[in-house]
Write a protein that holds these residues in place. Structure first.
Motif, PDB file in Angstrom:
ATOM      1  N   ARG A  44      13.799 -24.523   3.397  1.00  0.00           N
ATOM      2  CA  ARG A  44      14.323 -25.136   4.497  1.00  0.00           C
ATOM      3  C   ARG A  44      13.697 -24.529   5.647  1.00  0.00           C
ATOM      4  O   ARG A  44      13.186 -25.190   6.629  1.00  0.00           O
ATOM      5  N   ASN A  45      13.778 -23.195   5.818  1.00  0.00           N
ATOM      6  CA  ASN A  45      13.587 -22.688   7.355  1.00  0.00           C
ATOM      7  C   ASN A  45      12.337 -21.798   7.154  1.00  0.00           C
ATOM      8  O   ASN A  45      12.063 -20.996   8.242  1.00  0.00           O
ATOM      9  N   ALA A  46      11.656 -21.891   6.131  1.00  0.00           N
ATOM     10  CA  ALA A  46      10.475 -20.888   6.190  1.00  0.00           C
ATOM     11  C   ALA A  46       9.143 -21.578   6.837  1.00  0.00           C
ATOM     12  O   ALA A  46       8.717 -22.963   6.467  1.00  0.00           O
ATOM     13  N   GLU A  47       8.551 -21.026   7.577  1.00  0.00           N
ATOM     14  CA  GLU A  47       7.225 -21.181   8.164  1.00  0.00           C
ATOM     15  C   GLU A  47       5.988 -21.315   7.039  1.00  0.00           C
ATOM     16  O   GLU A  47       5.084 -22.395   7.072  1.00  0.00           O
ATOM     17  N   PHE A  69       7.452 -29.977  -2.266  1.00  0.00           N
ATOM     18  CA  PHE A  69       7.272 -29.380  -0.521  1.00  0.00           C
ATOM     19  C   PHE A  69       6.993 -30.568   0.459  1.00  0.00           C
ATOM     20  O   PHE A  69       7.534 -30.284   1.642  1.00  0.00           O
ATOM     21  N   GLU A  70       5.953 -31.333   0.138  1.00  0.00           N
ATOM     22  CA  GLU A  70       5.656 -32.237   1.139  1.00  0.00           C
ATOM     23  C   GLU A  70       6.806 -33.222   1.540  1.00  0.00           C
ATOM     24  O   GLU A  70       6.938 -33.710   2.455  1.00  0.00           O
ATOM     25  N   GLU A  71       7.262 -33.521   0.587  1.00  0.00           N
ATOM     26  CA  GLU A  71       8.792 -34.674   0.858  1.00  0.00           C
ATOM     27  C   GLU A  71       9.737 -34.138   1.624  1.00  0.00           C
ATOM     28  O   GLU A  71      10.438 -34.827   2.125  1.00  0.00           O
ATOM     29  N   THR A  72      10.043 -32.442   1.530  1.00  0.00           N
ATOM     30  CA  THR A  72      11.274 -32.044   2.071  1.00  0.00           C
ATOM     31  C   THR A  72      11.037 -31.146   3.206  1.00  0.00           C
ATOM     32  O   THR A  72      12.008 -30.395   3.667  1.00  0.00           O
ATOM     33  N   THR A  73       9.753 -30.905   3.742  1.00  0.00           N
ATOM     34  CA  THR A  73       9.601 -29.818   4.967  1.00  0.00           C
ATOM     35  C   THR A  73       9.149 -30.597   5.971  1.00  0.00           C
ATOM     36  O   THR A  73       8.439 -31.970   5.813  1.00  0.00           O
ATOM     37  N   GLU A  74       8.934 -29.785   7.307  1.00  0.00           N
ATOM     38  CA  GLU A  74       8.321 -30.257   8.464  1.00  0.00           C
ATOM     39  C   GLU A  74       6.905 -30.115   8.330  1.00  0.00           C
ATOM     40  O   GLU A  74       6.406 -29.165   7.717  1.00  0.00           O
ATOM     41  N   GLN A  77       5.298 -26.399   8.430  1.00  0.00           N
ATOM     42  CA  GLN A  77       5.665 -25.472   7.269  1.00  0.00           C
ATOM     43  C   GLN A  77       4.535 -25.614   6.578  1.00  0.00           C
ATOM     44  O   GLN A  77       3.941 -26.633   6.147  1.00  0.00           O
ATOM     45  N   SER A  78       4.196 -24.363   5.930  1.00  0.00           N
ATOM     46  CA  SER A  78       2.897 -24.343   4.840  1.00  0.00           C
ATOM     47  C   SER A  78       3.488 -23.688   3.417  1.00  0.00           C
ATOM     48  O   SER A  78       4.371 -22.948   3.571  1.00  0.00           O
ATOM     49  N   LEU A  79       2.715 -24.244   2.347  1.00  0.00           N
ATOM     50  CA  LEU A  79       2.956 -23.604   1.177  1.00  0.00           C
ATOM     51  C   LEU A  79       1.762 -22.982   0.719  1.00  0.00           C
ATOM     52  O   LEU A  79       0.789 -23.411   0.607  1.00  0.00           O
ATOM     53  N   ASP A  80       2.119 -21.632  -0.020  1.00  0.00           N
ATOM     54  CA  ASP A  80       1.169 -20.792  -0.661  1.00  0.00           C
ATOM     55  C   ASP A  80       1.386 -20.915  -2.175  1.00  0.00           C
ATOM     56  O   ASP A  80       2.298 -20.175  -2.115  1.00  0.00           O
ATOM     57  N   PHE A  81       0.756 -21.255  -3.068  1.00  0.00           N
ATOM     58  CA  PHE A  81       0.956 -21.251  -4.342  1.00  0.00           C
ATOM     59  C   PHE A  81      -0.109 -20.513  -4.983  1.00  0.00           C
ATOM     60  O   PHE A  81      -1.257 -20.606  -5.103  1.00  0.00           O
ATOM     61  N   ILE A  82       0.279 -19.328  -5.639  1.00  0.00           N
ATOM     62  CA  ILE A  82      -0.407 -18.348  -6.213  1.00  0.00           C
ATOM     63  C   ILE A  82      -0.197 -18.712  -7.885  1.00  0.00           C
ATOM     64  O   ILE A  82       1.090 -18.509  -8.444  1.00  0.00           O
TER      65      ILE A  82
END
Ligand SMILES: C[S@@+](CC[C@H](N)C(=O)[O-])C[C@H]1O[C@@H](n2cnc3c(N)ncnc32)[C@H](O)[C@@H]1O
Length: 229
Positions: A44-47, A69-74, A77-82
């Protein structure tokens, strides 16, 4: 690909295991990996939020995380998936196995397939949009994970079962998980195998055994504390 019919989850003969639940792979992915890592609350609060997965397989977990992630963030915010994968499926196979959830994922499945690197070994960084990046590492996790530099917020441990696929649960993997974690980094996995649990605890994770998905009695969730046993 519209002529391909759903045929249930792929099964590995070599490892005598399914890639995901035959009952409902999508529900399992949510139950074990998203809920197990307390998502979406945890990002929720992660950049920038970093998920690291062992075992990319069909990409079902990745697509589930991406969508949530896209449904619940602003927008900031970004997602890095490894994710690591030693035996990559072909894009066409992924399209076939994930066919039941094609509508659910919207155009994300097509976007993934458009960028999916066909079995070329190494680190593949795929920028899916300005907020979501996939780093797909085509290699044995034991060879690749020591080379990884990342600040992981959540682990998806999704190798085949430890009894037949011990390489995915090795000391090298677990030691490097500790190296790449911070206090509070979480993990979730479908297995509750005692050896994996003991090794995770020894590496500094606090581990809880909780009810598993569907017919599975239990699974594990955990949190990195840095307190090595
Ligand atoms: C249970 S499946 C993963 C399912 C996947 N997360 C999904 O969403 O479809 C386990 C995966 O681990 C991969 N794998 C097995 N041994 C490996 C190894 N030593 N290094 C990297 N990947 C491995 C398998 O090829 C398989 O794709």
């Amino acid at each position: 690909m519209s002529d391909l019919r759903p045929i249930g989850p792929p099964k590995s003969r070599e490892f005598d295991d399914l890639y995901f639940s035959a009952d409902d792979g999508l529900a399992e992915s949510k139950f074990v990996f998203l809920d197990g890592n307390n998502l979406p609350e945890n990002w929720r609060n992660a950049e920038r939020f970093v998920i690291c997965e062992t075992g990319f397989g069909t990409g079902l977990n990745f697509l589930s995380a991406w969508k949530l992630f896209e449904e619940t963030t602003e927008p900031h915010q970004s997602l890095d998936f490894i994710s690591f994968e030693k035996y990559p499926l072909q894009g066409e196979e992924i399209g076939m196995y994930l066919q039941p959830w094609r509508e659910f994922f919207g155009d994300r499945l097509q976007q993934l397939l458009a960028h999916y690197p066909f079995g070329i070994p190494g680190f593949h960084r795929v920028v899916l949009n300005e907020r979501v990046t996939l780093t797909l590492i085509i290699d044995d996790v034991n060879v690749a994970i020591p080379k990884l530099i990342a600040d992981v917020d959540a682990w998806f441990l999704d190798g085949f079962k430890p009894a037949t696929n011990p390489d995915m649960w090795s000391d090298t993997v677990i030691e490097n998980m500790a190296r790449l974690s911070r206090k509070g980094t979480r993990l979730a996995t479908f297995t509750a195998a005692g050896k994996v649990r003991r090794n995770l605890i020894a590496a500094g994770f606090s581990i809880e055994k909780v009810t598993g998905f569907g017919r599975k009695r239990d699974m594990m969730i955990g949190c990195f504390t840095g307190d090595e046993a």
